[in-house]
Scaffold this active site. Structure first.
Site, PDB file in Angstrom:
ATOM      1  N   ILE A 192      33.608   1.814 -16.560  1.00  0.00           N
ATOM      2  CA  ILE A 192      32.203   1.888 -16.132  1.00  0.00           C
ATOM      3  C   ILE A 192      31.452   2.933 -16.957  1.00  0.00           C
TER       4      ILE A 192
ATOM      5  N   ALA B  18      34.406  10.561 -14.256  1.00  0.00           N
ATOM      6  CA  ALA B  18      35.826  10.771 -14.605  1.00  0.00           C
ATOM      7  C   ALA B  18      36.663  10.788 -13.337  1.00  0.00           C
TER       8      ALA B  18
ATOM      9  N   THR C 211      32.950   5.419  -4.483  1.00  0.00           N
ATOM     10  CA  THR C 211      33.419   4.053  -4.236  1.00  0.00           C
ATOM     11  C   THR C 211      33.227   3.656  -2.772  1.00  0.00           C
ATOM     12  N   ASP C 212      33.206   2.342  -2.527  1.00  0.00           N
ATOM     13  CA  ASP C 212      33.143   1.871  -1.139  1.00  0.00           C
ATOM     14  C   ASP C 212      34.480   2.086  -0.418  1.00  0.00           C
ATOM     15  N   GLU C 213      35.547   2.360  -1.180  1.00  0.00           N
ATOM     16  CA  GLU C 213      36.878   2.477  -0.548  1.00  0.00           C
ATOM     17  C   GLU C 213      36.976   3.678   0.391  1.00  0.00           C
TER      18      GLU C 213
ATOM     19  N   TYR D  15      44.223   7.173  -3.436  1.00  0.00           N
ATOM     20  CA  TYR D  15      43.026   7.112  -4.293  1.00  0.00           C
ATOM     21  C   TYR D  15      41.761   7.322  -3.464  1.00  0.00           C
ATOM     22  N   SER D  16      41.613   6.517  -2.408  1.00  0.00           N
ATOM     23  CA  SER D  16      40.350   6.611  -1.657  1.00  0.00           C
ATOM     24  C   SER D  16      40.250   7.937  -0.902  1.00  0.00           C
TER      25      SER D  16
ATOM     26  N   LYS E 212      38.946  10.332  -3.461  1.00  0.00           N
ATOM     27  CA  LYS E 212      37.515  10.122  -3.723  1.00  0.00           C
ATOM     28  C   LYS E 212      36.697  10.622  -2.520  1.00  0.00           C
TER      29      LYS E 212
ATOM     30  N   ASN F 106      33.666  -3.300  -5.916  1.00  0.00           N
ATOM     31  CA  ASN F 106      34.507  -3.620  -7.085  1.00  0.00           C
ATOM     32  C   ASN F 106      33.682  -4.088  -8.283  1.00  0.00           C
TER      33      ASN F 106
ATOM     34  N   LYS G 201      43.786  -3.727 -13.385  1.00  0.00           N
ATOM     35  CA  LYS G 201      43.001  -4.174 -12.230  1.00  0.00           C
ATOM     36  C   LYS G 201      43.017  -5.703 -12.185  1.00  0.00           C
ATOM     37  N   LEU G 202      42.747  -6.265 -11.013  1.00  0.00           N
ATOM     38  CA  LEU G 202      42.976  -7.702 -10.776  1.00  0.00           C
ATOM     39  C   LEU G 202      42.415  -8.622 -11.877  1.00  0.00           C
TER      40      LEU G 202
ATOM     41  N   TYR H 228      48.972 -10.221  -4.302  1.00  0.00           N
ATOM     42  CA  TYR H 228      49.574  -9.413  -3.232  1.00  0.00           C
ATOM     43  C   TYR H 228      49.403 -10.097  -1.871  1.00  0.00           C
TER      44      TYR H 228
ATOM     45  N   ASP I  61      53.149  -7.263  -0.563  1.00  0.00           N
ATOM     46  CA  ASP I  61      51.801  -6.717  -0.412  1.00  0.00           C
ATOM     47  C   ASP I  61      51.736  -5.253  -0.855  1.00  0.00           C
TER      48      ASP I  61
HETATM   49  P1  NAD Z   1      38.570   4.169 -15.509  1.00  0.00           P
HETATM   50  O1  NAD Z   1      39.936   4.481 -15.011  1.00  0.00           O
HETATM   51  O2  NAD Z   1      38.357   2.945 -16.334  1.00  0.00           O
HETATM   52  O3  NAD Z   1      38.015   5.392 -16.366  1.00  0.00           O
HETATM   53  C1  NAD Z   1      38.192   6.725 -15.972  1.00  0.00           C
HETATM   54  C2  NAD Z   1      37.829   7.613 -17.147  1.00  0.00           C
HETATM   55  O4  NAD Z   1      37.997   8.968 -16.726  1.00  0.00           O
HETATM   56  C3  NAD Z   1      38.718   7.407 -18.367  1.00  0.00           C
HETATM   57  O5  NAD Z   1      37.954   7.370 -19.539  1.00  0.00           O
HETATM   58  C4  NAD Z   1      39.644   8.622 -18.357  1.00  0.00           C
HETATM   59  O6  NAD Z   1      40.064   9.021 -19.642  1.00  0.00           O
HETATM   60  C5  NAD Z   1      38.734   9.671 -17.706  1.00  0.00           C
HETATM   61  N1  NAD Z   1      39.516  10.724 -17.039  1.00  0.00           N
HETATM   62  C6  NAD Z   1      40.530  10.547 -16.146  1.00  0.00           C
HETATM   63  N2  NAD Z   1      41.024  11.744 -15.768  1.00  0.00           N
HETATM   64  C7  NAD Z   1      40.285  12.682 -16.421  1.00  0.00           C
HETATM   65  C8  NAD Z   1      40.316  14.094 -16.445  1.00  0.00           C
HETATM   66  N3  NAD Z   1      41.206  14.804 -15.730  1.00  0.00           N
HETATM   67  N4  NAD Z   1      39.414  14.745 -17.220  1.00  0.00           N
HETATM   68  C9  NAD Z   1      38.497  14.057 -17.942  1.00  0.00           C
HETATM   69  N5  NAD Z   1      38.459  12.719 -17.991  1.00  0.00           N
HETATM   70  C10 NAD Z   1      39.338  12.036 -17.233  1.00  0.00           C
HETATM   71  O7  NAD Z   1      37.643   4.165 -14.220  1.00  0.00           O
HETATM   72  P2  NAD Z   1      36.389   3.249 -13.864  1.00  0.00           P
HETATM   73  O8  NAD Z   1      36.870   2.010 -13.229  1.00  0.00           O
HETATM   74  O9  NAD Z   1      35.491   3.192 -15.026  1.00  0.00           O
HETATM   75  O10 NAD Z   1      35.725   4.140 -12.706  1.00  0.00           O
HETATM   76  C11 NAD Z   1      34.804   5.172 -13.038  1.00  0.00           C
HETATM   77  C12 NAD Z   1      34.330   5.836 -11.763  1.00  0.00           C
HETATM   78  O11 NAD Z   1      33.714   4.888 -10.921  1.00  0.00           O
HETATM   79  C13 NAD Z   1      35.471   6.452 -10.942  1.00  0.00           C
HETATM   80  O12 NAD Z   1      35.001   7.662 -10.406  1.00  0.00           O
HETATM   81  C14 NAD Z   1      35.730   5.429  -9.845  1.00  0.00           C
HETATM   82  O13 NAD Z   1      36.221   6.057  -8.694  1.00  0.00           O
HETATM   83  C15 NAD Z   1      34.332   4.873  -9.638  1.00  0.00           C
HETATM   84  N6  NAD Z   1      34.279   3.487  -9.153  1.00  0.00           N
HETATM   85  C16 NAD Z   1      34.985   2.497  -9.784  1.00  0.00           C
HETATM   86  C17 NAD Z   1      34.855   1.181  -9.345  1.00  0.00           C
HETATM   87  C18 NAD Z   1      35.586   0.044 -10.017  1.00  0.00           C
HETATM   88  O14 NAD Z   1      35.552  -1.085  -9.509  1.00  0.00           O
HETATM   89  N7  NAD Z   1      36.238   0.254 -11.154  1.00  0.00           N
HETATM   90  C19 NAD Z   1      34.021   0.886  -8.259  1.00  0.00           C
HETATM   91  C20 NAD Z   1      33.334   1.940  -7.624  1.00  0.00           C
HETATM   92  C21 NAD Z   1      33.463   3.230  -8.096  1.00  0.00           C
HETATM   93  O1  DAU Z   2      36.037  -1.136  -4.256  1.00  0.00           O
HETATM   94  C1  DAU Z   2      35.908  -0.299  -5.374  1.00  0.00           C
HETATM   95  C2  DAU Z   2      37.255  -0.050  -5.981  1.00  0.00           C
HETATM   96  O2  DAU Z   2      37.666  -1.268  -6.598  1.00  0.00           O
HETATM   97  C3  DAU Z   2      37.271   1.086  -6.985  1.00  0.00           C
HETATM   98  O3  DAU Z   2      36.958   2.288  -6.316  1.00  0.00           O
HETATM   99  C4  DAU Z   2      38.622   1.202  -7.660  1.00  0.00           C
HETATM  100  O4  DAU Z   2      38.574   2.196  -8.674  1.00  0.00           O
HETATM  101  C5  DAU Z   2      38.977  -0.130  -8.280  1.00  0.00           C
HETATM  102  O5  DAU Z   2      40.262  -0.063  -8.854  1.00  0.00           O
HETATM  103  C6  DAU Z   2      38.906  -1.246  -7.247  1.00  0.00           C
HETATM  104  O6  DAU Z   2      39.968  -1.127  -6.269  1.00  0.00           O
HETATM  105  P1  DAU Z   2      40.799  -2.391  -5.731  1.00  0.00           P
HETATM  106  O7  DAU Z   2      42.086  -1.912  -5.240  1.00  0.00           O
HETATM  107  O8  DAU Z   2      39.976  -3.226  -4.837  1.00  0.00           O
HETATM  108  O9  DAU Z   2      40.942  -3.199  -7.139  1.00  0.00           O
HETATM  109  P2  DAU Z   2      42.189  -3.964  -7.790  1.00  0.00           P
HETATM  110  O10 DAU Z   2      41.637  -4.670  -8.988  1.00  0.00           O
HETATM  111  O11 DAU Z   2      43.356  -3.082  -7.985  1.00  0.00           O
HETATM  112  O12 DAU Z   2      42.549  -5.038  -6.693  1.00  0.00           O
HETATM  113  C7  DAU Z   2      41.604  -6.005  -6.253  1.00  0.00           C
HETATM  114  C8  DAU Z   2      42.270  -6.862  -5.184  1.00  0.00           C
HETATM  115  O13 DAU Z   2      43.294  -7.652  -5.813  1.00  0.00           O
HETATM  116  C9  DAU Z   2      42.982  -6.049  -4.118  1.00  0.00           C
HETATM  117  O14 DAU Z   2      42.868  -6.723  -2.869  1.00  0.00           O
HETATM  118  C10 DAU Z   2      44.436  -6.047  -4.553  1.00  0.00           C
HETATM  119  C11 DAU Z   2      44.583  -7.384  -5.262  1.00  0.00           C
HETATM  120  N1  DAU Z   2      45.558  -7.404  -6.382  1.00  0.00           N
HETATM  121  C12 DAU Z   2      45.442  -6.475  -7.356  1.00  0.00           C
HETATM  122  C13 DAU Z   2      46.340  -6.453  -8.411  1.00  0.00           C
HETATM  123  C14 DAU Z   2      46.222  -5.397  -9.500  1.00  0.00           C
HETATM  124  C15 DAU Z   2      46.544  -8.389  -6.422  1.00  0.00           C
HETATM  125  O15 DAU Z   2      46.626  -9.258  -5.540  1.00  0.00           O
HETATM  126  N2  DAU Z   2      47.429  -8.363  -7.467  1.00  0.00           N
HETATM  127  C16 DAU Z   2      47.379  -7.427  -8.459  1.00  0.00           C
HETATM  128  O16 DAU Z   2      48.236  -7.456  -9.371  1.00  0.00           O
END
Ligand code: NAD
Ligand code: DAU
Length: 348
Positions: free
Chosen positions: A13, A83, A131-133, A156-157, A160, A185, A195-196, A213, A286
């Site tokens: 992101i 980050a 995050t919504d988590e 994780y959640s 956060k 997500n 991620k999924l 899962y 799961d």
């Molecule tokens: P990501 O894992 O793709 O990226 C995380 C970044 O943070 C990476 O570039 C990593 O190098 C950097 N990082 C990790 N640890 C660090 C540290 N100790 N110091 C400095 N940099 C560090 O994550 P993302 O999916 O892009 O998520 C970004 C933010 O958005 C997170 O805070 C996450 O909780 C939040 N978020 C993600 C989602 C989602 O669906 N991916 C949804 C809602 C909120």
């Molecule tokens: O809701 C926001 C969150 O969404 C972010 O805060 C997190 O950083 C981000 O990773 C994401 O969390 P989820 O756990 O929802 O995402 P993930 O892609 O890991 O999983 C999505 C759904 O798919 C979840 O119900 C678990 C399921 N899953 C995931 C993986 C990796 C599977 O069934 N099989 C898999 O191999």
């Protein structure tokens, strides 16, 4: 002039947020601070890395002295903090990594902002990306609103949620200016294939099993990453001080339905027989503590600030698949080495 520190800018992101700000605001200086963990990748920013208003600092947010240096060097006026350790499954294996980066790292940034901006907090903003988590899980009905109580279920959640509480506490106790976004997500280009959606795209390309899962009926609310970046832009600029905004796609999918749609689109795009990729679906054990359903009520950010998603799920998913098919080298680079060990540990 604003000099904005965007943390985690080399991640999924963060890289879209950095690109949007660098391009849209040539008068702002955008400083991307990232430790480049397994999830950080400067390849994500190749197209903007030479822009005059962009700088990169490889710094770990656990290093308070290095953060201080970066604030001083770039005269940081605002922070957009992304980050984090972001993957739920990894947090189940190594919870402490999440406590360090997501809680202590956030407090290190807050401390520096508190110190450097104390002359007048009203001139500065700390935007915490959450995050919504943190709200836990929903049953079959209902939505998360900004006033839903926190009830995190994974390490994780929980980490956060901890960081959200610290941001709020720095606002209440010291008067630090902040806004917060809690998003659902995300999906889109540059998503790390743990991620999924990107994991399954990669596995379909290589005709590998698709590990769903549990019974596959868990539900997520999906938002295109560029729409999340647009929401961050909106809330950063127009959000009310000390308020949080829920951001979501109004777009709920049961995992299994999403996976079947992905299989169908991939079969079409790869010229495979209809139904071929669905054969790869395997139901596996799961995830412990697996949240049942997430659904965001994004009406506050919509009504008060005018944000809404710009891309439909069908368009976004199709564009995402096209991006992965056009960027096989990116995918190959991030799935070599340590990724293979992670995969073995998680899925064997
Ligand atoms: P990501 O894992 O793709 O990226 C995380 C970044 O943070 C990476 O570039 C990593 O190098 C950097 N990082 C990790 N640890 C660090 C540290 N100790 N110091 C400095 N940099 C560090 O994550 P993302 O999916 O892009 O998520 C970004 C933010 O958005 C997170 O805070 C996450 O909780 C939040 N978020 C993600 C989602 C989602 O669906 N991916 C949804 C809602 C909120
Ligand atoms: O809701 C926001 C969150 O969404 C972010 O805060 C997190 O950083 C981000 O990773 C994401 O969390 P989820 O756990 O929802 O995402 P993930 O892609 O890991 O999983 C999505 C759904 O798919 C979840 O119900 C678990 C399921 N899953 C995931 C993986 C990796 C599977 O069934 N099989 C898999 O191999």
């Amino acid at each position: 002039m604003k000099s904005i520190l965007i943390t985690g800018g080399a991640g999924f992101i963060g890289s879209h947020v950095v690109r949007l700000f660098v391009r849209k605001y040539p008068d702002y200086k955008i400083v991307n601070l990232d430790a480049l963990t397994y999830a950080g990748n400067l390849e994500n920013l190749k197209d903007i890395e030479k822009e005059k208003n962009y700088a990169f600092e490889r710094v770990n947010i656990l290093d308070a002295d290095a953060i201080k240096e970066v604030f001083k060097k770039h005269q940081i006026t605002d922070v957009i903090h992304l980050a984090a350790e972001s993957h739920v499954d990894r947090s189940i294996h190594s919870p402490l990594d999440f406590v360090y980066t997501n809680i202590i790292g956030t407090v290190n940034l807050l401390n520096q902002a508190k110190e450097d901006w104390k002359a007048d907090y009203s001139k500065h903003r700390f935007h915490h990306v959450s995050t919504d988590e943190v709200f836990g899980t929903l049953g079959e009905t209902g939505f998360f609103t900004e006033t839903t109580s926190y009830s995190p279920n994974s390490p994780y959640s929980a980490s956060k949620a901890g960081s959200d509480h610290f941001v709020r506490a720095y606002g209440e106790t010291y008067g630090l200016g902040y806004v917060m976004t809690n998003c659902s997500n995300n999906y889109g280009p540059n998503h790390f294939p743990e991620k999924l959606i990107p994991l399954f795209i990669n596995n379909i390309i290589h005709k590998k099993g698709l590990p769903v899962y549990g019974d596959g009926k868990n539900t997520r609310d999906w938002l295109y990453v560029i729409d999340h970046a647009r929401a961050i832009d909106t809330v950063f600029h127009d959000g009310k001080n000390h308020e949080s905004y829920n951001v979501g796609g109004f777009n709920e999918w049961k995992n299994i339905d999403l996976v079947k749609l992905l299989c169908k689109l991939m079969d079409e795009k790869l010229g495979r027989t209809t139904g071929e990729s669905e054969q790869l679906i395997t139901y596996v054990k799961d995830r412990p503590g697996h949240d049942w359903r997430y659904a965001i009520d994004a009406s506050k950010v919509n009504k008060e600030l005018g944000w809404s998603p710009s891309v439909t799920f069908e368009e976004g998913l199709s564009q995402t698949i096209d991006w992965y098919l056009a960027n096989t080298e990116w995918l190959q680079n991030v799935t070599s080495g340590a990724y293979q060990q992670y995969y073995e540990k998680q899925y064997n």
